[in-house]
Design an enzyme around this catalytic site. Sequence first.
Site, short mmCIF file in Angstrom:
data_model
loop_
_atom_site.label_atom_id
_atom_site.label_comp_id
_atom_site.label_asym_id
_atom_site.label_seq_id
_atom_site.Cartn_x
_atom_site.Cartn_y
_atom_site.Cartn_z
N LYS A 161 0.90 -1.18 0.00
CA LYS A 161 0.00 0.00 0.00
C LYS A 161 0.93 1.23 0.00
O LYS A 161 1.42 1.66 1.04
CB LYS A 161 -0.88 -0.04 1.26
CG LYS A 161 -2.19 0.71 1.16
CD LYS A 161 -2.06 2.16 0.84
CE LYS A 161 -1.62 2.99 2.01
NZ LYS A 161 -1.33 4.39 1.62
N GLY A 213 7.23 5.73 7.54
CA GLY A 213 6.41 6.94 7.51
C GLY A 213 6.60 7.71 8.80
O GLY A 213 7.62 7.57 9.48
N SER A 214 5.61 8.49 9.16
CA SER A 214 5.74 9.37 10.33
C SER A 214 5.66 8.57 11.64
O SER A 214 5.04 7.50 11.69
CB SER A 214 4.62 10.41 10.31
OG SER A 214 3.38 9.75 10.35
N VAL A 217 1.95 7.97 12.83
CA VAL A 217 1.23 6.84 12.22
C VAL A 217 1.88 5.52 12.64
O VAL A 217 1.18 4.53 12.93
CB VAL A 217 1.19 6.99 10.67
CG1 VAL A 217 0.61 5.74 10.03
CG2 VAL A 217 0.35 8.21 10.28
N GLY A 218 3.21 5.50 12.74
CA GLY A 218 3.91 4.29 13.17
C GLY A 218 3.46 3.82 14.54
O GLY A 218 3.25 2.63 14.79
N GLU A 235 9.95 2.17 10.38
CA GLU A 235 10.99 3.17 10.11
C GLU A 235 10.28 4.52 10.12
O GLU A 235 9.41 4.76 9.27
CB GLU A 235 11.65 2.92 8.75
CG GLU A 235 12.43 1.63 8.66
CD GLU A 235 13.65 1.60 9.56
OE1 GLU A 235 14.06 2.66 10.08
OE2 GLU A 235 14.18 0.50 9.79
N CYS A 269 14.08 11.39 5.88
CA CYS A 269 14.10 11.05 7.30
C CYS A 269 15.46 11.29 7.93
O CYS A 269 15.57 11.55 9.11
CB CYS A 269 13.70 9.59 7.48
SG CYS A 269 14.66 8.49 6.43
N GLU A 366 10.67 17.32 13.72
CA GLU A 366 10.97 17.05 12.32
C GLU A 366 10.23 18.05 11.44
O GLU A 366 9.01 18.14 11.50
CB GLU A 366 10.52 15.62 11.97
CG GLU A 366 10.84 15.27 10.53
CD GLU A 366 10.48 13.83 10.19
OE1 GLU A 366 9.32 13.44 10.40
OE2 GLU A 366 11.35 13.10 9.69
#
Length: 464
Positions: A161, A213-214, A217-218, A235, A269, A366
């Site tokens: 996805k 991703g962020s 969300v992780g 990651e 990142c 970030e």
Amino acid sequence: MPSKDGRRFDRHNPADPQELVARFALGGAADVAAAVAAAKQAFPAWRDLPMPARGVIIAAAGRIMARRAEELAQALTWEEGKALAESRQEVGRAIGYLEFIAGEGRRLNSDVMPADAPGLNYTRRKPLGVVGLITPWNFPVNIPTLKSAPALLAGNTVVLKPSELSPLTAAILAEIYTEAGVPAGVFNLVQGAEEAGKALVAHPDVKAITFTGSTEVGRHINQQAAARFAKCQLEMGGKNPSIILEDADLDRAAADVALGGFSVSGQRCNANSLVFVARSVFDAFAAKLIDKAKAIKVGHGLDETVHMGPLVEPSARERVQGYLDRARADGAQVLFSAEVPAGEGYFLGPTVVTGLPASHAICCEELFGPVIALVPVDGMEEAIGHANQLPYGLASSVYTRDVAKAMRYSETMESGLLHINCPTTVSELQMPYGGLKESGHGGREMGRYGLEFFTELQAVYLRY
Ligand code: NAD
């Protein structure tokens, strides 16, 4: 293929938002369920194919990607915005990893150990089953390749996805695997956004989720996956400090920091958006960094003379602008801020700020934009003290000619990637990649380490 409910979505060019790049089916839970069912059905035959034979197919994918490299690089710049040279470099890395991991098909071995009785003890690595891959837009060729190639080599079937902001490159990757001979159902692509991602994480037949991703969300994915004991590799975000000591080669440090902070418009990142500089060389370093920033041409990434493309979407630019507005209001000095091209593209030029404490939001959070904050320090211990307060721990760098200081840095800095006299963005395919603290969780990517997450270790006792 249309989605089950017929919904679609559009992706426009961030350098020229009037231009439609792609229109794809918008996948939801029903599409994810169909993809997982196909992957589950395809799993036994793919698992039973000997690993060297799977490696031959991955190697073919590498050759096909090499043949389609320029097409893929152009698509990447068109939908995501980065400069064409950066896209070519990204595609080159993905090809390199396909080549690397294909070879592991003949190397991935197990341990043989003494047995307490006549016989043999050994370990074997077994694929997990159906694996879900959820990826971001900022390296939309490299990251899906870094995840899918080891997952497939190890004998898993996958459902990818990708980000809704980079659907075109993901579609080309799917074509490459098909042409390489990956059987139907082994690699499945569901285009979509959060809804499709959530459905993949929740699906009971998905044995593992690998996500980039962020951090926000992780964290959510980790909680969902843990509830049903699905394996989870994350990651996530970063705030990657560089430390410039008084004995540093300042020309080299300035060139590297400019590369680390401004390449890919700072949307990486491992970008070094926070730089601690020894007070005695602060002005000299800042002047050299500004010279580098002035040489960067911002514009449409498909223009071969451009070094830096736009940010990916309007909200990304607003977010970074918000940090800069707040920094100015809190007394920051803006040492440099580049002009950006006229037009509707989401451009933001290289920016260098200073005059704020290490505890300020611009130094701790970030940004994901081309902004570098400089903070003067009285020595390495002070810099590492600040750096280790950060919630993130992905990459860092130090510039010094003193071996003792370099060793001390590598012993005490809390980051998964440590760089001595080279940019925070350096990562080589044969090395492990991943962060500590809120930057990474659940195992490393890349190199042979990238295979570990996609396998379970079994213990075999053979007696005679
Ligand atoms: P994001 O977290 O917004 O989205 C990443 C992916 O997750 C997308 O495919 C998105 O559709 C999907 N998603 C969103 N919400 C979801 C949910 N609730 N459940 C399941 N899936 C969901 O990140 P982004 O904006 O695409 O990427 C930028 C971020 O990625 C930055 O924080 C950056 O640091 C990080 N990143 C980390 C690495 C690394 O290796 N550590 C590499 C690249 C990017």
